[in-house]
Design an enzyme around this catalytic site. Structure first.
Site, mmCIF file in Angstrom:
data_model
loop_
_atom_site.group_PDB
_atom_site.id
_atom_site.type_symbol
_atom_site.label_atom_id
_atom_site.label_comp_id
_atom_site.label_asym_id
_atom_site.label_seq_id
_atom_site.Cartn_x
_atom_site.Cartn_y
_atom_site.Cartn_z
ATOM 1 C CB SER A 113 -1.340 0.220 1.231
ATOM 2 O OG SER A 113 -0.272 -0.163 2.167
ATOM 3 C CB CYS A 114 3.847 2.355 1.503
ATOM 4 S SG CYS A 114 4.747 3.762 1.844
ATOM 5 N N GLY A 115 4.091 3.161 -1.499
ATOM 6 C CA GLY A 115 5.367 3.504 -2.597
ATOM 7 C C GLY A 115 6.586 4.079 -2.654
#
Length: 270
Positions: A113-115
């Site tokens: 969910s996190c880049g």
């Protein structure tokens, strides 16, 4: 079409009732989520959380999305190994391509969910994107067709209710390829990789995502050369800004009866 065992697991559970119905022992299918380590030339680049299926596609799409290569033929061997608790994907690059890996690699663990995890330089996040040069002419009927047909291509989502899908569609809304994953970024990387490996250009159609439209998804679509992105959920402000700056047609909040056009610099959607 059912999801393969590499993508899901059946978990015993007890369903509890909030009314007068009786509790029951049930079996619930859940998507498999595991750490996937990415290495280039023996250099650890990232650890992503994802579904360990279509990992060859993922390796190619991730490399394109990171700007490390433009084409699959710039990648050498791809070796995939199961390790304790997860998977490692070892990707061979020529020496001139490894220079970018050495410059940008650092110890970082990124959740699906996190880049942004591990990036400590704002300029890196906002580095200029290439301009979209491909053009597409389509209409709302085609988008509606793709939305209607997508569920038939989502076996993992149907069985678990907990997976994202990325689809590539022709201008008339026919779905040509779909990849699923617990992570929306991973699903798009797998789609880009699958098409690149079969020699299919993304310039001729549009991408449809069952996800919130974050800026990373816009960037991956632009780097893949696709002229149009449609997402089922809402965009962020940075996603819209990046799409407009790159000349990407962006449609979000796509529903059965309407959608929101947020960027259409070339009049691609009628």
């Amino acid at each position: 079409m059912n999801a393969p065992d590499s993508m899901r697991r059946d978990i015993p559970a007890r369903r509890i009732a909030f009314d007068d119905a009786e509790d029951a022992d049930v079996s619930r299918a859940v998507p498999i989520e595991a750490p996937i380590a990415i290495e280039y030339g023996g250099i650890g680049y990232a650890v992503m959380m994802g579904t360990p299926a279509d990992l060859e596609d993922y390796a190619v799409g991730f490399s394109i999305g990171e700007g490390l290569v433009e084409r699959p033929n710039q990648i050498g061997a791809i070796d995939i190994h199961a390790i304790g608790g997860g998977w490692v994907v070892r990707i061979a690059l020529p020496p001139e391509r490894l220079e970018s890996v050495i410059e940008r690699a650092r110890s970082r663990v990124s959740e699906s969910s996190c880049g942004l995890c591990g990036i400590d330089n704002i300029e890196q996040v906002l580095r200029p994107l290439p301009l979209v040069t491909a053009r597409i002419q389509t209409d709302r009927t085609a988008v509606a067709r793709a939305l209607t047909d997508l569920s038939a291509h989502q076996p993992l989502s149907r069985s678990t209710g907990a997976a994202h899908a990325a689809a590539f569609c022709t201008p008339d809304g026919e779905i040509l390829c779909v990849r699923e994953d617990v992570g929306r970024h991973n699903a798009l990387d797998k789609l880009v990789g699958a098409l690149a490996r079969r020699g299919q250009s993304l310039e001729s159609g549009f991408v449809l995502l069952t996800a919130r439209c974050s800026y990373e998804l816009v960037e991956k679509t632009v780097r893949a050369g696709c002229p149009m992105l449609v997402t089922i959920s809402a965009p962020t402000s940075l996603a819209v800004d990046r799409a407009q700056a790159a000349g990407l047609t962006l449609i979000s909040l796509a529903r059965a009866d309407n959608a929101l056009v947020l960027s259409d610099p070339h009049g691609s959607i009628r």
